[in-house]
Design a protein around this motif. Structure first.
Motif, mmCIF file in Angstrom:
data_model
loop_
_atom_site.group_PDB
_atom_site.id
_atom_site.type_symbol
_atom_site.label_atom_id
_atom_site.label_comp_id
_atom_site.label_asym_id
_atom_site.label_seq_id
_atom_site.Cartn_x
_atom_site.Cartn_y
_atom_site.Cartn_z
ATOM 1 N N GLY A 14 -3.553 -6.784 -1.830
ATOM 2 C CA GLY A 14 -4.556 -7.835 -1.790
ATOM 3 C C GLY A 14 -4.182 -8.908 -0.780
ATOM 4 O O GLY A 14 -3.033 -9.002 -0.346
ATOM 5 N N ASP A 180 -8.840 -7.613 -8.278
ATOM 6 C CA ASP A 180 -8.251 -8.726 -7.538
ATOM 7 C C ASP A 180 -8.814 -10.022 -8.110
ATOM 8 O O ASP A 180 -9.745 -9.971 -8.918
ATOM 9 N N VAL B 70 -1.890 -6.928 -6.507
ATOM 10 C CA VAL B 70 -1.604 -8.356 -6.590
ATOM 11 C C VAL B 70 -0.396 -8.649 -7.481
ATOM 12 O O VAL B 70 0.559 -9.308 -7.080
#
Lengths: 312, 294
Positions: A14, A180, B70
């Motif tokens: 990300g 995300d 992430v």
């Protein structure tokens, strides 16, 4: 396995905090989604769902109260609207548009499409789009696949065709992605990089899992946990300079103490400079211009190997 | 009637004694340099693999994907910022899904340990061995070292054969202890973790098949208080704490923030040994080895 199909929907890494920028030097993006569905479970809105005191409250007192709070704080929201609700409350939707909010789709009757044939899903999407367009006078830019309280999972439901159909249908974004916490691209074809921008959603910031969940009468009230989650995530995302999205249901958050918590949260947010509050479409357009997929979407070639005795 | 009940009572006692005999506690456990408590931060990096294995729908997979895109990066940053070496229990398949993240884990000096090939242990011995070897090879290829620990139900005999030093599963004791298999053979050190010190128990919707009425929607402030109380109790008595996180759960910004506060508060006390599981295991096996014939 072509690319990482069946495992991932986007590229492997990300966007890092330091690479996330918002317009006009703003530090953080806060988006508000208001779900106007009254569906209880995967079958979508049924007549009984509309003939409950909570449904009446959601459409009137609850919505009025929520809108008053949003107005008080100058917050613009994206309303995720099932087509049947758009048909039922077209006038109300036009009022929302006039107030600067956005109207997006949320199913024909907010039904689970995951088992539908592609033809059936396509027909429903086209019908829903035309009903929304008739009701509001403009074609929706966004589409949501939000979860319902009686779904077995809290992420929303989608079919293997949904994203492709949305791209073909001219949609600019899908509103509830979990991979995300900033916008990201949902890839449907690795070779051509065919993808749809997806805006972030996380169920810990969605009121429906906290407020007398799973249902009135036996569910527990966790409005205070919800409020603490909002505050903690906003604080953390503000520090990182990323995005924070909350999902509200007028029939739930519109009640007394919950509205009080929402006001306290928005008062907290107002104390921070540089918070950008776009609608979903504005956020999506900014993101696609600033972070075009051609430049920023970087899926690695798959090194996956199939072995006997392993998942493919 | 009476003799039937007597027989059942005997069977119950025999079952409990057999089970007791598989465990060996470590008496008078001490930590290096006089530390009062050893703390292991362990991350189970399954991302969407378990969701995929259980055939959960696409949005559930995307929820897990957050951990790879992430969450893992944020955990690396968090541990590095505190100069803490963590242990990342990693399914072998993750090396094919997130090779860059795994290389970053290795670069930062965190321990990479086994978490099964694709989050399950096959029943057939040959396939079980195949999965363990494939995972060890994948983790070694990406991290430069063969794993010495596992969080799995792999059979202890196989693990010993393959040179594993410890497992980290379940909580039959607060402190590390030795565990033997059902035949009373193959003693192996276990670094216990408790489900109450596992982020997924508090934050992950539909975890382990839980229905809607049993959902986990706690806020981080509450978990902070619970975990601090666990740490404080073990600190006072001189013990051990294994904090289990999942990148797709604790990688969310609000929870990284909470972990940051928790670690900072732990660091205000003297005598806290932040170590990898391997370090704790090597200390235990060297200074408190399994006692045969006890």
């Amino acid at each position: 396995m072509p690319w990482k199909q069946g495992y991932t929907i986007s590229d492997e890494i990300g966007l890092r905090d330091e690479d996330v920028r918002w317009p006009d030097g703003n530090r953080c993006c806060v988006t508000v989604t208001v779900d106007l569905s009254l569906a209880r479970g995967p079958e979508g809105i049924r007549p009984a769902d509309l003939m409950r005191p909570e449904a009446y409250f959601a459409a009137h007192d609850g919505l009025d109260g929520l809108l008053a709070v949003l107005r008080q704080f100058g917050i613009r929201a994206t309303f995720a609207v099932p087509a049947v609700i758009a048909r039922l409350r077209a006038e109300r939707l036009r009022g929302l548009l006039a107030d600067g909010h956005e109207i997006a789709g949320n199913g024909l009757r907010h039904e689970d499409v995951s088992e539908l044939s592609m033809e059936e899903e396509k027909a429903r999407l086209e019908l829903a789009t035309s009903i929304l367009t008739d009701a509001t006078g403009q074609q929706p830019a966004g589409w949501f696949c939000l979860p319902r309280q009686e779904d077995p999972f809290a992420g929303g439901t989608i079919s293997p065709h949904t994203i492709d159909l949305l791209i073909d249908g001219g949609y600019e974004y899908m509103g509830n992605g979990l991979a995300d916490d900033v916008p990201h691209y949902w890839v449907t074809d690795f070779a051509s990089r065919r993808a749809l921008l997806t805006l972030p959603y996380y169920y810990h910031f969605d009121d429906q899992w906290f407020l007398l969940f799973p249902r009135r009468g036996t569910g527990l009230e966790h409005a205070d946990d919800l409020f603490r989650n909002w505050r903690a995530e906003f604080n953390a995302q503000y520090k990182r300079g990323r995005q924070f999205n909350i999902v509200l249901h007028p029939g739930l958050v519109g009640w007394a103490h919950r509205l009080q918590f929402l006001e306290e949260f928005l008062t907290h947010v107002r104390g921070f400079p540089g918070v950008w509050n776009p609608t979903g479409a504005e956020c999506a357009r900014y993101w696609r211009t600033t972070y075009p997929a051609s430049e920023y979407l970087k899926p690695e070639p798959s090194i996956w190997r199939d072995y006997p005795g392993s998942l493919s | 009637m009476t003799s039937q009940i007597e027989r059942e009572i005997d069977e119950l006692c025999a079952a409990a004694r057999r089970y007791d005999a598989r465990h060996q506690r470590i008496p008078d456990l001490t930590w290096p340099k006089g530390a009062r408590i050893a703390v292991n931060f362990t991350a189970d990096f399954d991302a969407m693999l378990l969701r995929r294995l259980l055939n959960e729908p696409p949005m559930q997979l995307a929820k897990g994907e957050f951990g790879g895109r992430v969450g893992i990066w944020r955990l690396i940053e968090l541990f590095d910022s505190h100069r803490i070496k963590a242990t990342i229990f990693t399914p072998g398949r993750i090396c094919e899904l997130y090779p860059q993240a795994m290389r970053a884990v290795a670069r930062s000096g965190h321990e990479i340990a086994d978490h099964m090939w694709e989050h399950h242990v096959p029943k057939e011995p040959a396939l079980e061995r195949d999965h363990l070897l494939k995972t060890a090879a994948a983790l070694e290829a990406i991290g430069g070292r063969r794993p010495v620990g596992t969080r799995s139900s792999h059979s202890l005999g196989l693990l010993r054969q393959e040179g594993f030093l410890y497992v980290s599963e379940d909580a039959a004791d607060h402190l590390p202890y030795y565990l033997r298999d059902a035949d009373g053979a193959n003693p192996m050190l276990n670094l216990p973790f408790h489900y109450a010190i596992d982020d997924a128990m508090f934050y992950s919707f539909a975890w382990l098949g839980s229905g809607n009425a049993a959902q986990r929607i706690t806020d981080p402030d509450r978990v902070f208080d619970l975990w601090w109380a666990a740490f404080w109790q073990q600190y006072r008595v001189g013990g051990y704490l294994n904090v289990v996180v999942h990148p797709f759960v604790s990688g969310r910004a609000l929870r990284i923030d909470m972990m940051d506060r928790l670690i900072s508060r732990m660091k205000t006390l003297p005598g806290v040994w932040f170590a990898t599981c391997e370090e704790v295991a090597r200390h235990c096996t060297a200074h408190h080895p399994v006692r045969e014939g006890v």
